[in-house]
Design a protein around this motif. Structure first.
Motif, PDB file in Angstrom:
ATOM      1  N   ALA A 147      19.903 -20.421  68.897  1.00 16.82           N
ATOM      2  CA  ALA A 147      21.314 -20.391  68.477  1.00 16.82           C
ATOM      3  C   ALA A 147      21.648 -21.640  67.659  1.00 16.82           C
ATOM      4  O   ALA A 147      22.275 -21.556  66.599  1.00 16.82           O
ATOM      5  N   ALA A 148      21.205 -22.805  68.126  1.00 14.87           N
ATOM      6  CA  ALA A 148      21.453 -24.057  67.393  1.00 14.87           C
ATOM      7  C   ALA A 148      20.674 -24.078  66.080  1.00 14.87           C
ATOM      8  O   ALA A 148      21.194 -24.545  65.051  1.00 14.87           O
ATOM      9  N   ILE A 149      19.451 -23.587  66.088  1.00 18.21           N
ATOM     10  CA  ILE A 149      18.646 -23.546  64.864  1.00 18.21           C
ATOM     11  C   ILE A 149      19.287 -22.594  63.859  1.00 18.21           C
ATOM     12  O   ILE A 149      19.330 -22.902  62.660  1.00 18.21           O
ATOM     13  N   GLU A 150      19.822 -21.489  64.317  1.00 21.69           N
ATOM     14  CA  GLU A 150      20.488 -20.553  63.408  1.00 21.69           C
ATOM     15  C   GLU A 150      21.705 -21.198  62.751  1.00 21.69           C
ATOM     16  O   GLU A 150      21.930 -21.047  61.543  1.00 21.69           O
ATOM     17  N   ARG A 151      22.506 -21.951  63.514  1.00 18.12           N
ATOM     18  CA  ARG A 151      23.658 -22.653  62.930  1.00 18.12           C
ATOM     19  C   ARG A 151      23.190 -23.652  61.866  1.00 18.12           C
ATOM     20  O   ARG A 151      23.785 -23.759  60.790  1.00 18.12           O
ATOM     21  N   TRP A 152      22.122 -24.395  62.175  1.00 15.44           N
ATOM     22  CA  TRP A 152      21.579 -25.359  61.210  1.00 15.44           C
ATOM     23  C   TRP A 152      21.099 -24.649  59.944  1.00 15.44           C
ATOM     24  O   TRP A 152      21.388 -25.100  58.832  1.00 15.44           O
ATOM     25  N   LEU A 153      20.378 -23.549  60.080  1.00 19.04           N
ATOM     26  CA  LEU A 153      19.886 -22.810  58.914  1.00 19.04           C
ATOM     27  C   LEU A 153      21.043 -22.299  58.059  1.00 19.04           C
ATOM     28  O   LEU A 153      20.999 -22.394  56.831  1.00 19.04           O
ATOM     29  N   ASN A 154      22.076 -21.768  58.701  1.00 20.57           N
ATOM     30  CA  ASN A 154      23.234 -21.271  57.956  1.00 20.57           C
ATOM     31  C   ASN A 154      23.940 -22.399  57.214  1.00 20.57           C
ATOM     32  O   ASN A 154      24.327 -22.247  56.056  1.00 20.57           O
ATOM     33  N   ARG A 155      24.104 -23.540  57.872  1.00 20.47           N
ATOM     34  CA  ARG A 155      24.755 -24.693  57.252  1.00 20.47           C
ATOM     35  C   ARG A 155      23.918 -25.226  56.090  1.00 20.47           C
ATOM     36  O   ARG A 155      24.430 -25.490  55.012  1.00 20.47           O
ATOM     37  N   SER A 156      22.604 -25.376  56.296  1.00 16.62           N
ATOM     38  CA  SER A 156      21.754 -25.946  55.251  1.00 16.62           C
ATOM     39  C   SER A 156      21.631 -25.020  54.045  1.00 16.62           C
ATOM     40  O   SER A 156      21.403 -25.485  52.933  1.00 16.62           O
ATOM     41  N   ALA A 157      21.821 -23.723  54.259  1.00 22.02           N
ATOM     42  CA  ALA A 157      21.722 -22.761  53.152  1.00 22.02           C
ATOM     43  C   ALA A 157      22.895 -22.889  52.191  1.00 22.02           C
ATOM     44  O   ALA A 157      22.791 -22.505  51.025  1.00 22.02           O
ATOM     45  N   THR A 158      24.028 -23.428  52.660  1.00 20.51           N
ATOM     46  CA  THR A 158      25.228 -23.496  51.826  1.00 20.51           C
ATOM     47  C   THR A 158      25.638 -24.921  51.477  1.00 20.51           C
ATOM     48  O   THR A 158      26.526 -25.113  50.655  1.00 20.51           O
ATOM     49  N   GLU A 159      25.003 -25.911  52.083  1.00 20.89           N
ATOM     50  CA  GLU A 159      25.425 -27.303  51.902  1.00 20.89           C
ATOM     51  C   GLU A 159      25.185 -27.814  50.480  1.00 20.89           C
ATOM     52  O   GLU A 159      26.037 -28.467  49.890  1.00 20.89           O
ATOM     53  N   PHE A 160      23.997 -27.537  49.917  1.00 21.90           N
ATOM     54  CA  PHE A 160      23.642 -28.012  48.585  1.00 21.90           C
ATOM     55  C   PHE A 160      22.933 -26.907  47.820  1.00 21.90           C
ATOM     56  O   PHE A 160      22.321 -26.026  48.415  1.00 21.90           O
ATOM     57  N   THR A 161      22.980 -27.005  46.499  1.00 22.03           N
ATOM     58  CA  THR A 161      22.214 -26.115  45.642  1.00 22.03           C
ATOM     59  C   THR A 161      20.945 -26.851  45.257  1.00 22.03           C
ATOM     60  O   THR A 161      20.999 -28.018  44.867  1.00 22.03           O
ATOM     61  N   HIS A 162      19.799 -26.176  45.401  1.00 23.96           N
ATOM     62  CA  HIS A 162      18.547 -26.846  45.082  1.00 23.96           C
ATOM     63  C   HIS A 162      17.452 -25.835  44.755  1.00 23.96           C
ATOM     64  O   HIS A 162      17.567 -24.659  45.065  1.00 23.96           O
ATOM     65  N   THR A 163      16.422 -26.347  44.118  1.00 24.55           N
ATOM     66  CA  THR A 163      15.199 -25.580  43.921  1.00 24.55           C
ATOM     67  C   THR A 163      14.140 -26.203  44.829  1.00 24.55           C
ATOM     68  O   THR A 163      14.195 -27.395  45.138  1.00 24.55           O
ATOM     69  N   ILE A 164      13.212 -25.386  45.269  1.00 23.43           N
ATOM     70  CA  ILE A 164      12.182 -25.864  46.186  1.00 23.43           C
ATOM     71  C   ILE A 164      10.849 -25.248  45.796  1.00 23.43           C
ATOM     72  O   ILE A 164      10.794 -24.074  45.420  1.00 23.43           O
ATOM     73  N   GLY A 165       9.807 -26.061  45.869  1.00 22.76           N
ATOM     74  CA  GLY A 165       8.471 -25.567  45.571  1.00 22.76           C
ATOM     75  C   GLY A 165       7.450 -26.190  46.497  1.00 22.76           C
ATOM     76  O   GLY A 165       7.525 -27.388  46.791  1.00 22.76           O
ATOM     77  N   LEU A 166       6.525 -25.401  46.972  1.00 23.18           N
ATOM     78  CA  LEU A 166       5.454 -25.884  47.831  1.00 23.18           C
ATOM     79  C   LEU A 166       4.471 -26.689  46.990  1.00 23.18           C
ATOM     80  O   LEU A 166       4.000 -26.223  45.957  1.00 23.18           O
ATOM     81  N   THR A 167       4.173 -27.922  47.420  1.00 17.55           N
ATOM     82  CA  THR A 167       3.241 -28.765  46.673  1.00 17.55           C
ATOM     83  C   THR A 167       1.953 -29.038  47.435  1.00 17.55           C
ATOM     84  O   THR A 167       0.980 -29.510  46.845  1.00 17.55           O
ATOM     85  N   GLY A 168       1.914 -28.746  48.737  1.00 14.87           N
ATOM     86  CA  GLY A 168       0.700 -28.974  49.504  1.00 14.87           C
ATOM     87  C   GLY A 168       0.814 -28.420  50.907  1.00 14.87           C
ATOM     88  O   GLY A 168       1.913 -28.185  51.403  1.00 14.87           O
ATOM     89  N   ALA A 169      -0.335 -28.203  51.528  1.00 17.65           N
ATOM     90  CA  ALA A 169      -0.373 -27.701  52.898  1.00 17.65           C
ATOM     91  C   ALA A 169      -1.606 -28.251  53.583  1.00 17.65           C
ATOM     92  O   ALA A 169      -2.668 -28.369  52.965  1.00 17.65           O
ATOM     93  N   GLU A 170      -1.447 -28.615  54.852  1.00 19.81           N
ATOM     94  CA  GLU A 170      -2.556 -29.158  55.632  1.00 19.81           C
ATOM     95  C   GLU A 170      -2.537 -28.554  57.027  1.00 19.81           C
ATOM     96  O   GLU A 170      -1.485 -28.285  57.588  1.00 19.81           O
ATOM     97  N   ARG A 171      -3.721 -28.393  57.562  1.00 20.15           N
ATOM     98  CA  ARG A 171      -3.902 -27.939  58.941  1.00 20.15           C
ATOM     99  C   ARG A 171      -4.491 -29.104  59.717  1.00 20.15           C
ATOM    100  O   ARG A 171      -5.545 -29.623  59.363  1.00 20.15           O
ATOM    101  N   THR A 172      -3.794 -29.525  60.775  1.00 21.19           N
ATOM    102  CA  THR A 172      -4.300 -30.604  61.613  1.00 21.19           C
ATOM    103  C   THR A 172      -5.216 -30.043  62.691  1.00 21.19           C
ATOM    104  O   THR A 172      -6.300 -30.554  62.927  1.00 21.19           O
TER     105      THR A 172
END
Length: 119
Positions: free
Chosen positions: A54-79
């Motif tokens: 429930a708290a994570i859903e509120r955070w996701l909803n807030r972060s989706a509308t807080e700023f306009t941005h573009t995002i791109g994956l630049t790397g991935a690692e498996r520990t």
């Protein structure tokens, strides 16, 4: 494998749940994103902790509308079998304008148990 040995991972070798979360997060699809978490999951972003879906859903909803941005994956690692890091590049109208955060995932089974987003 020891915790300090990282392996670069191609997008098709990451666990499906991480790919599903990242795709949903980028598309601001909160319903799909929240379904990738365990019920008692923790998400930490910018020093703020959300406990439970429930708290994570509120955070996701807030972060989706807080700023306009573009995002791109630049790397991935498996520990190890439970720990993965995805690095992104964001540009937008937030303070600073650009950032390269690391999304650190800890899995439980085929769901996300913990997500820490940090610079």
């Amino acid at each position: 494998m020891q915790h300090d040995q990282l392996q670069v991972s191609a997008p098709d070798t990451r666990p499906e749940v991480i790919t599903r979360y990242l795709t949903a997060h980028r598309a601001h699809d909160t319903a799909v994103a929240i379904a990738t978490f365990t019920q008692d999951a923790t998400a930490i972003d910018d020093g703020n902790t959300c406990q439970g879906t429930a708290a994570i859903e509120r955070w996701l909803n807030r972060s989706a509308t807080e700023f306009t941005h573009t995002i791109g994956l630049t790397g991935a690692e498996r520990t190890d079998a439970r720990h993965y890091t995805a690095t992104h590049h964001l540009e937008g109208d937030f303070p600073g304008g650009t950032v390269d955060p690391r999304y650190r995932f800890r899995l439980r089974g085929d769901l996300v148990e913990r997500l820490v987003i940090e610079p």
